[in-house]
Design a protein around this motif. Sequence first.
Motif, short mmCIF file in Angstrom:
data_model
loop_
_atom_site.label_atom_id
_atom_site.label_comp_id
_atom_site.label_asym_id
_atom_site.label_seq_id
_atom_site.Cartn_x
_atom_site.Cartn_y
_atom_site.Cartn_z
N LEU A 269 69.85 -26.79 89.77
CA LEU A 269 71.06 -27.50 89.36
C LEU A 269 72.22 -26.52 89.20
N TYR A 270 71.93 -25.34 88.69
CA TYR A 270 72.93 -24.29 88.52
C TYR A 270 73.52 -23.88 89.87
N ASP B 209 73.39 -25.55 92.68
CA ASP B 209 74.05 -26.69 93.27
C ASP B 209 75.45 -26.87 92.68
N SER B 210 75.58 -26.64 91.39
CA SER B 210 76.88 -26.74 90.72
C SER B 210 77.84 -25.65 91.19
N ASP C 221 79.25 -26.66 94.49
CA ASP C 221 80.22 -27.73 94.28
C ASP C 221 81.59 -27.17 93.89
N ILE C 222 81.62 -26.29 92.89
CA ILE C 222 82.89 -25.75 92.41
C ILE C 222 83.45 -24.73 93.42
N CYS D 37 82.77 -31.24 97.17
CA CYS D 37 82.91 -31.78 95.82
C CYS D 37 83.71 -33.07 95.90
N THR E 266 83.71 -28.34 84.28
CA THR E 266 82.70 -27.82 85.21
C THR E 266 82.31 -26.39 84.88
N TYR E 267 83.31 -25.53 84.67
CA TYR E 267 82.99 -24.13 84.36
C TYR E 267 82.29 -23.99 83.01
N THR F 274 80.19 -26.14 81.76
CA THR F 274 78.80 -26.54 82.02
C THR F 274 78.03 -25.45 82.76
N ILE F 275 78.65 -24.91 83.82
CA ILE F 275 77.97 -23.87 84.60
C ILE F 275 77.73 -22.62 83.76
#
Length: 217
Positions: free
Chosen positions: A56-57, A59-60, A63-64, A121, A162-163, A165-166
């Motif tokens: 998930l990390y 993948d995120s 995305d960003i 994204c 987003t940042y 969360t990452i």
Amino acid sequence: MKTATKSTAKTTATKSTGSKSTASKSSAKTGTKAPSTNSRGQIKPKRTAAEGLRELYIDSLKDIYWAEKALTKALPKMAKNAENPNLIAALEDHLNVTEEQVARLEKVFELAGKKAVAKKCEAMDGLIKEGQDIMESTEPGPVRDAGIIAASQKIEHYEIATYGTIRAFAQTLGEDEAVALLEQTLAEEKEADTTLTEAAYNTINFDAADADDSMME
């Protein structure tokens, strides 16, 4: 009665097979692998929670990474369509910062042992399109400037979320160097949001309101 039962069973089996066939065809068309499910139809988790979180990390990050690269193309258009000098300067400055953030993300990928790859994204794509729509539907001047700020702040708020969360993912996974890099970017996004807020409140929104009043007279 036995014949009817057999017929019903065959029909049920045919429907079930057809359903599976349709699902397989659907997956083939989209090019995606259908997720594994248990007997209750629930998607099976990864072997371990840590494995799932790392995926998930990454993948995120993809995305960003796409989002930031898309912004390097969108920000110059916003600056070109803005008229307020402070707003133009803020957008141009953030373009330079965004280019640095792209390079920083590539370093984060490297620390994770992965190649920097962008995955579209959808959220950022929608926000950029919304900003484009605002510019196309307003006349040059304070009202368009106010719209550009509104669109830009939506983008900043998405990036801040987003940042944040990452960074939390990286911290949980023990990616300490990545945490430091992501915190730097997060601080920059918050600063950009503050700059846009000040530009809106101090001048542009009032100018836009005055422009509306003039049109009504």
